[in-house]
Design a protein around this motif. Structure first.
Motif, mmCIF file in Angstrom:
data_model
loop_
_atom_site.group_PDB
_atom_site.id
_atom_site.type_symbol
_atom_site.label_atom_id
_atom_site.label_comp_id
_atom_site.label_asym_id
_atom_site.label_seq_id
_atom_site.Cartn_x
_atom_site.Cartn_y
_atom_site.Cartn_z
ATOM 1 N N VAL A 116 0.844 -1.204 0.000
ATOM 2 C CA VAL A 116 0.000 0.000 0.000
ATOM 3 C C VAL A 116 0.877 1.252 0.000
ATOM 4 N N THR A 117 1.919 1.250 0.809
ATOM 5 C CA THR A 117 2.857 2.382 0.817
ATOM 6 C C THR A 117 3.533 2.537 -0.529
ATOM 7 N N ALA A 118 3.955 1.417 -1.111
ATOM 8 C CA ALA A 118 4.601 1.477 -2.429
ATOM 9 C C ALA A 118 3.649 1.995 -3.495
ATOM 10 N N ALA A 119 2.367 1.652 -3.394
ATOM 11 C CA ALA A 119 1.399 2.133 -4.387
ATOM 12 C C ALA A 119 1.326 3.654 -4.382
ATOM 13 N N VAL A 120 1.268 4.252 -3.194
ATOM 14 C CA VAL A 120 1.178 5.716 -3.108
ATOM 15 C C VAL A 120 2.477 6.369 -3.584
ATOM 16 N N VAL A 121 3.603 5.868 -3.098
ATOM 17 C CA VAL A 121 4.895 6.470 -3.455
ATOM 18 C C VAL A 121 5.159 6.347 -4.947
ATOM 19 N N HIS A 122 4.962 5.160 -5.505
ATOM 20 C CA HIS A 122 5.210 4.954 -6.934
ATOM 21 C C HIS A 122 4.268 5.789 -7.788
ATOM 22 N N ALA A 123 3.010 5.902 -7.367
ATOM 23 C CA ALA A 123 2.051 6.679 -8.152
ATOM 24 C C ALA A 123 2.435 8.153 -8.177
ATOM 25 N N ILE A 124 2.805 8.712 -7.026
ATOM 26 C CA ILE A 124 3.188 10.130 -6.989
ATOM 27 C C ILE A 124 4.452 10.369 -7.805
ATOM 28 N N PHE A 125 5.424 9.459 -7.682
ATOM 29 C CA PHE A 125 6.651 9.592 -8.477
ATOM 30 C C PHE A 125 6.338 9.536 -9.968
ATOM 31 N N ALA A 126 5.478 8.596 -10.364
ATOM 32 C CA ALA A 126 5.120 8.471 -11.781
ATOM 33 C C ALA A 126 4.387 9.709 -12.275
ATOM 34 N N ILE A 127 3.542 10.293 -11.432
ATOM 35 C CA ILE A 127 2.802 11.501 -11.830
ATOM 36 C C ILE A 127 3.770 12.646 -12.116
ATOM 37 N N ILE A 128 4.718 12.861 -11.227
ATOM 38 C CA ILE A 128 5.676 13.954 -11.420
ATOM 39 C C ILE A 128 6.532 13.701 -12.669
ATOM 40 N N MET A 129 6.976 12.467 -12.846
ATOM 41 C CA MET A 129 7.824 12.152 -14.000
ATOM 42 C C MET A 129 7.047 12.311 -15.311
ATOM 43 N N ILE A 130 5.800 11.831 -15.342
ATOM 44 C CA ILE A 130 4.993 11.946 -16.564
ATOM 45 C C ILE A 130 4.690 13.406 -16.874
ATOM 46 N N ASP A 131 4.431 14.195 -15.853
ATOM 47 C CA ASP A 131 4.182 15.614 -16.092
ATOM 48 C C ASP A 131 5.416 16.295 -16.668
ATOM 49 N N ALA A 132 6.587 15.903 -16.205
ATOM 50 C CA ALA A 132 7.818 16.469 -16.764
ATOM 51 C C ALA A 132 7.977 16.067 -18.229
ATOM 52 N N VAL A 133 7.650 14.818 -18.553
ATOM 53 C CA VAL A 133 7.734 14.366 -19.947
ATOM 54 C C VAL A 133 6.751 15.148 -20.819
ATOM 55 N N PHE A 134 5.543 15.366 -20.321
ATOM 56 C CA PHE A 134 4.567 16.159 -21.067
ATOM 57 C C PHE A 134 5.068 17.587 -21.269
ATOM 58 N N ALA A 135 5.688 18.156 -20.239
ATOM 59 C CA ALA A 135 6.197 19.521 -20.362
ATOM 60 C C ALA A 135 7.257 19.624 -21.459
ATOM 61 N N LEU A 136 8.169 18.646 -21.495
ATOM 62 C CA LEU A 136 9.192 18.643 -22.557
ATOM 63 C C LEU A 136 8.578 18.447 -23.924
ATOM 64 N N LEU A 137 7.571 17.556 -23.996
ATOM 65 C CA LEU A 137 6.925 17.300 -25.280
ATOM 66 C C LEU A 137 6.201 18.534 -25.815
ATOM 67 N N PHE A 138 5.437 19.197 -24.961
ATOM 68 C CA PHE A 138 4.705 20.394 -25.403
ATOM 69 C C PHE A 138 5.660 21.541 -25.687
ATOM 70 N N MET A 139 6.803 21.565 -24.998
ATOM 71 C CA MET A 139 7.785 22.604 -25.301
ATOM 72 C C MET A 139 8.369 22.390 -26.710
ATOM 73 N N LYS A 140 8.653 21.126 -27.043
ATOM 74 C CA LYS A 140 9.170 20.833 -28.387
ATOM 75 C C LYS A 140 8.123 21.130 -29.456
ATOM 76 N N LEU A 141 6.852 20.897 -29.125
ATOM 77 C CA LEU A 141 5.768 21.166 -30.083
ATOM 78 C C LEU A 141 5.351 22.625 -30.087
ATOM 79 N N ASN A 142 5.951 23.424 -29.168
ATOM 80 C CA ASN A 142 5.639 24.849 -29.068
ATOM 81 C C ASN A 142 4.139 25.060 -28.787
#
Length: 375
Positions: free
Chosen positions: A348-374
């Motif tokens: 249960v602890t791993a589910a919360v920690v992994h989910a929050i980490f994945a959310i931050i990482m995916i948001d960073a990937v989206f930010a880079l992608l939208f920056m490249k797409l302007n």
């Protein structure tokens, strides 16, 4: 009828014989092993006859071996074949020397822990791929059911989970987003006042809330609320062997438990993101109105003219991905629970920690992608 364990000495020659009788089992030994050991110690070298023993288990065999000594030659014992075999097995187990394993220390321990960590990452990756493959098969099968057998889709479970994971989360998402929008507005107004550009706090609030904070706040709250709930529910079922029972009955746990949670979050996270957007903008509006004395009409007009709908759709486009990640991590961790409560707590602890980490990482990937797409 059970008989207590007994023995008697016979013969007074060079090697007397001790004859055992009765039931030499754990429930009937009594003090016979102690008296036997004392008698053997007094007489010295004795022969053992256990042919009249009615029943013999490992406890009785160990009592005999301990009384006559571990170095005693059991091949000279007079016994029936099955009793002789049992004595040989117990005697072999008694003679096994314990192996002392040296625990690694210092740098060696560090390398062992690093190696185990690397191996665990590999195992987790393989298990994740297997989970995704199984889920993909279930998704395709359910999509076929939508056109061929709609009644086989678990609509009741989907809507129940959607209500619990989505509608019940609206208050906390709205309140949190309201204060986030207010904080962004207050910080923006204080900083931009130094340059005489307080009016641009409206654009700051609009872009921050529409593009990032709406989906981030929603996803983080659902990671702590829904991912942990999914992991705890499925983990409890795994501990109680309910999932194994479902497999025995021919029910696919992915179709009955995992897929409804996926669909429920896919339906509710866009709604919650929209609610978070409205609440965040309202929080910023309140701050701009109270601190900068700019009315709601001015605030909304600048949002429409200068911010636009592009940022809104950028934030909303992240919602389905976040839903799949949160549901997948929560369900996968729940299915990996072992048979004890400690394992449930870790997962249960791993589910919360992994989910929050994945959310931050995916948001960073989206930010880079939208920056490249302007965008």
């Amino acid at each position: 009828m059970e008989k207590p364990a007994e023995f008697n000495m016979r013969g007074a020659g060079e090697r007397p014989t001790v004859a055992l009788s009765g039931d030499w089992t754990a429930n009937n030994l009594g003090d016979a092993p102690t008296r036997l050991a004392q008698a053997v110690k007094v007489r010295g070298d004795v022969a053992v006859d256990i042919r009249k023993v009615r029943r013999l288990d490992t406890a009785g065999a160990y009592a005999v071996i301990r009384a006559v000594g571990h170095d005693y030659d059991l091949k000279t014992v007079q016994a029936r074949p099955e009793s002789e075999r049992l004595l040989e097995l117990v005697g072999a187990a008694v003679r096994v020397e314990p192996v002392t394993v040296r625990q690694p220390r210092g740098f060696h321990e560090l390398t062992v822990r690093i190696g185990k960590g690397v191996m665990n990452v590999g195992y987790e990756w393989v298990d994740t791929l297997a989970f995704l493959g199984h889920l993909l098969v279930v998704v395709v099968r359910t999509a076929i059911y939508l056109f061929t057998e709609p009644k086989r889709v678990r609509w009741a479970a989907i809507f129940t989970l959607a209500e619990r994971a989505g509608l019940d989360a609206i208050p906390i998402v709205a309140v949190t987003s309201f204060f986030i929008g207010a904080v962004v507005g207050l910080l923006g107004a204080n900083m931009l006042r130094q340059f005489g550009a307080e009016v641009f706090a409206v654009e700051l609030i609009g872009i921050a809330v529409l593009r990032e904070f709406n989906i981030i706040i929603t996803a983080v709250l659902l990671a702590g609320r829904s991912a942990s709930s999914f992991a705890a529910e499925l983990g409890s079922m795994k501990m109680n062997q309910e999932i194994d029972a479902m497999k025995v009955m021919g029910v696919d746990p992915f179709e009955a438990l995992v897929l409804p949670r996926f669909i429920a979050l896919l339906l509710t996270i866009p709604l919650l993101t929209f609610v978070a957007t409205l609440a965040g903008l309202f929080g910023g509006l309140v701050v701009v109105w109270s601190v900068l004395h700019l009315g709601p009409t001015f605030f909304l007009q600048r949002i429409v003219d200068d911010v636009g709908a592009v940022h809104f759709w950028v934030g909303m486009s992240k919602a389905p991905v976040m839903a799949m990640v949160i549901a997948g991590i929560g369900c996968r961790q729940g299915l990996e629970v072992g048979g004890d409560v400690e394992s449930l707590g870790r997962r249960v602890t791993a589910a919360v920690v992994h989910a929050i980490f994945a959310i931050i990482m995916i948001d960073a990937v989206f930010a880079l992608l939208f920056m490249k797409l302007n965008v």
